[in-house]
Design an enzyme around this catalytic site. Structure first.
Site, mmCIF file in Angstrom:
data_model
loop_
_atom_site.group_PDB
_atom_site.id
_atom_site.type_symbol
_atom_site.label_atom_id
_atom_site.label_comp_id
_atom_site.label_asym_id
_atom_site.label_seq_id
_atom_site.Cartn_x
_atom_site.Cartn_y
_atom_site.Cartn_z
ATOM 1 N N ASN A 9 -14.908 -0.956 13.632
ATOM 2 C CA ASN A 9 -14.438 -2.300 14.804
ATOM 3 C C ASN A 9 -14.880 -1.729 16.379
ATOM 4 O O ASN A 9 -16.120 -2.672 17.221
ATOM 5 C CB ASN A 9 -13.283 -2.510 15.019
ATOM 6 C CG ASN A 9 -12.618 -3.889 14.204
ATOM 7 O OD1 ASN A 9 -12.949 -4.233 13.258
ATOM 8 N ND2 ASN A 9 -11.503 -4.066 14.030
ATOM 9 N N THR A 35 -1.325 7.182 18.275
ATOM 10 C CA THR A 35 -2.552 7.832 18.398
ATOM 11 C C THR A 35 -2.392 8.144 16.593
ATOM 12 O O THR A 35 -1.912 7.937 15.846
ATOM 13 C CB THR A 35 -2.213 9.170 18.194
ATOM 14 O OG1 THR A 35 -0.800 9.834 17.652
ATOM 15 C CG2 THR A 35 -0.943 9.572 19.466
ATOM 16 N N GLY A 64 -1.780 -3.442 20.695
ATOM 17 C CA GLY A 64 -0.612 -2.119 21.458
ATOM 18 C C GLY A 64 -1.354 -2.125 23.364
ATOM 19 O O GLY A 64 -2.138 -2.618 23.619
ATOM 20 N N ARG A 95 0.613 9.400 13.885
ATOM 21 C CA ARG A 95 0.342 10.173 13.092
ATOM 22 C C ARG A 95 -1.114 11.906 12.693
ATOM 23 O O ARG A 95 -1.969 11.222 13.733
ATOM 24 C CB ARG A 95 -0.690 9.204 12.245
ATOM 25 C CG ARG A 95 -0.701 9.573 10.343
ATOM 26 C CD ARG A 95 -1.611 8.426 10.547
ATOM 27 N NE ARG A 95 -0.661 7.423 9.578
ATOM 28 C CZ ARG A 95 -1.520 6.006 9.982
ATOM 29 N NH1 ARG A 95 -2.829 6.170 9.661
ATOM 30 N NH2 ARG A 95 -1.041 5.321 9.252
ATOM 31 N N TYR A 145 0.809 -1.165 -0.220
ATOM 32 C CA TYR A 145 -0.044 -0.290 0.119
ATOM 33 C C TYR A 145 0.783 1.585 0.023
ATOM 34 O O TYR A 145 0.799 2.225 -1.226
ATOM 35 C CB TYR A 145 -0.991 -0.155 1.660
ATOM 36 C CG TYR A 145 -1.683 1.087 0.978
ATOM 37 C CD1 TYR A 145 -3.004 1.412 0.374
ATOM 38 C CD2 TYR A 145 -1.629 2.506 2.538
ATOM 39 C CE1 TYR A 145 -3.650 1.941 0.407
ATOM 40 C CE2 TYR A 145 -2.913 2.989 2.364
ATOM 41 C CZ TYR A 145 -3.696 3.189 1.457
ATOM 42 O OH TYR A 145 -4.696 4.035 1.449
HETATM 43 N N1 UDP Z 1 -6.330 -0.098 16.203
HETATM 44 C C1 UDP Z 1 -6.983 -0.632 16.964
HETATM 45 N N2 UDP Z 1 -8.096 -2.442 16.833
HETATM 46 C C2 UDP Z 1 -8.699 -2.587 16.613
HETATM 47 C C3 UDP Z 1 -8.902 -2.060 14.936
HETATM 48 C C4 UDP Z 1 -7.414 -1.394 15.103
HETATM 49 O O1 UDP Z 1 -6.554 -1.124 18.057
HETATM 50 O O2 UDP Z 1 -9.582 -3.371 16.343
HETATM 51 C C5 UDP Z 1 -5.560 0.636 15.815
HETATM 52 C C6 UDP Z 1 -4.438 0.064 15.202
HETATM 53 O O3 UDP Z 1 -3.598 -1.084 15.329
HETATM 54 C C7 UDP Z 1 -3.875 1.589 13.783
HETATM 55 C C8 UDP Z 1 -5.201 1.874 14.619
HETATM 56 O O4 UDP Z 1 -5.877 1.415 15.401
HETATM 57 O O5 UDP Z 1 -3.235 1.532 15.610
HETATM 58 C C9 UDP Z 1 -5.234 3.027 13.417
HETATM 59 O O6 UDP Z 1 -6.290 1.221 12.245
HETATM 60 P P1 UDP Z 1 -6.602 1.236 10.921
HETATM 61 O O7 UDP Z 1 -6.348 0.076 11.107
HETATM 62 O O8 UDP Z 1 -8.153 2.066 11.288
HETATM 63 O O9 UDP Z 1 -5.693 2.306 9.904
HETATM 64 P P2 UDP Z 1 -4.657 2.759 9.625
HETATM 65 O O10 UDP Z 1 -4.643 3.897 10.561
HETATM 66 O O11 UDP Z 1 -3.408 2.096 10.767
HETATM 67 O O12 UDP Z 1 -4.286 2.117 8.264
#
Ligand code: UDP
Length: 312
Positions: free
Chosen positions: A191, A211, A206, A276, A146
């Site tokens: 989610n 952020t 994590g 971010r 990506y």
């Molecule tokens: N995340 C989470 N629980 C979930 C899905 C995502 O804690 O059920 C976290 C993920 O690890 C990331 C952030 O939320 O740090 C945003 O994830 P997302 O997949 O929405 O998009 P990304 O910004 O990583 O592309």
């Protein structure tokens, strides 16, 4: 105008088609329905000015007769869960797909806007991220299909611009949310909303201190249209600078849904960026754009939509 929107049946694409249709343009929506859905655009099918073509941008483009004023290239899986499941298709949509659209733009003398991503910054060592930051990306990591293909898409369009003077625009989109996100796309907001509405544990990856900065889809679409109609080439960051931790987001959604969900801590996915946040000074100054919808208000609308569409 006659406008092509690739990925027009997707989450952001369908909102963009809707906004352009309301402005009275003729829209040709291309989508392979890989992650997009007819449901997202069926209300637009009643417009005689709206045409849907099932097409994968990786494949040669069939002849599109007549003039084309603008092309918005959004077609690509964008959720980490999705693109990691289809890494080749994702890498090609942003490279081969972008090349096909650049050739079309050249032949039709159209403007071409490419939706790149905040992931171009990778695990950022500068915070917030300005467009001048070159990023810190793992070129062989699980997100590289990506982020590297989006970076290549940017480079390819700059090459078309420099060599053939194609009128290109590059935007880097930060996390966006709103109605029509797929329930199973795996991203954090769908989610958390679904888990909260069904009182199931909210999965925090994590420690939840990482952020993100979330932009409501209507704000984002306004930014896309302003960029397309500007004289700017970009890249320009489009996103909401309001930064929040994942834990804060979980608490907010749990509160708004009056949920009894607890938190379930899961391992952090590989290469998950720790922070971010867009610096949008350029978009503010040069496009006169900034997001208006507060996270809480946008989440309320999104939760309503998920409730209506059977999230529970
Ligand atoms: N995340 C989470 N629980 C979930 C899905 C995502 O804690 O059920 C976290 C993920 O690890 C990331 C952030 O939320 O740090 C945003 O994830 P997302 O997949 O929405 O998009 P990304 O910004 O990583 O592309």
């Amino acid at each position: 105008m006659r406008i092509i929107v690739t990925g027009g049946a997707g989450f952001i694409g369908s909102h963009l088609c809707e906004a352009l249709a309301k402005e009275g343009h003729t829209i040709i929506c291309l989508d392979n329905l890989g992650s997009g859905k007819i449901d997202n655009i069926k209300h637009l099918m009643k417009f005689s000015t709206f045409r849907f073509i099932k097409h994968n941008v990786i494949e040669p483009l069939q002849l599109i007769e007549g003039k084309i004023d603008q092309i918005y290239h959004l077609a690509s899986r964008a959720s980490p869960k999705d693109y990691q499941e289809y890494p080749v298709e994702t890498a090609l949509a942003n490279s081969v797909g972008t090349d096909r659209l650049a050739k079309l733009a050249l032949a039709k003398n159209s403007k071409l806007l490419f939706t790149s991503t905040s992931e171009a910054y990778g695990e950022p060592r500068e915070h917030p991220q300005k467009e001048s930051y070159w990023g810190n990306v793992n070129p062989v990591g699980i997100r590289s299909c990506y982020d590297e293909s989006k970076r290549f898409g940017e480079a390819l369009l700059m090459a078309y611009h420099r060599e053939y003077n194609v009128d290109i625009k590059i935007v880097r989109i930060f996390n966006t949310y709103g109605p029509r996100m797929r329930k199973d796309d795996g991203r954090v907001i769908p989610n958390f909303i679904q888990q909260s509405l069904s009182n199931k544990p909210i999965t925090i990856y994590g420690d939840g201190k990482q952020t993100r900065s979330f932009c409501y889809v209507e704000d984002l679409v306004e930014g896309l249209i302003k960029m397309m109609n500007s004289k700017e080439i970009g890249p320009k960051n489009l996103g909401n600078p309001n930064e929040t931790t994942v834990i804060e987001l979980a608490k907010l959604i749990r509160g708004l849904t009056k949920s009894k969900s607890g938190f379930l801590f899961r391992p952090l996915p590989l290469d998950d960026p720790t922070r971010r946040q867009p610096d949008i000074s350029k978009a503010r100054a040069l496009l006169g754009w900034e997001p208006k919808v507060k996270l809480e208000d946008g989440l309320k609308k999104t939760i309503q939509w998920f409730k209506k569409n059977g999230a529970k």
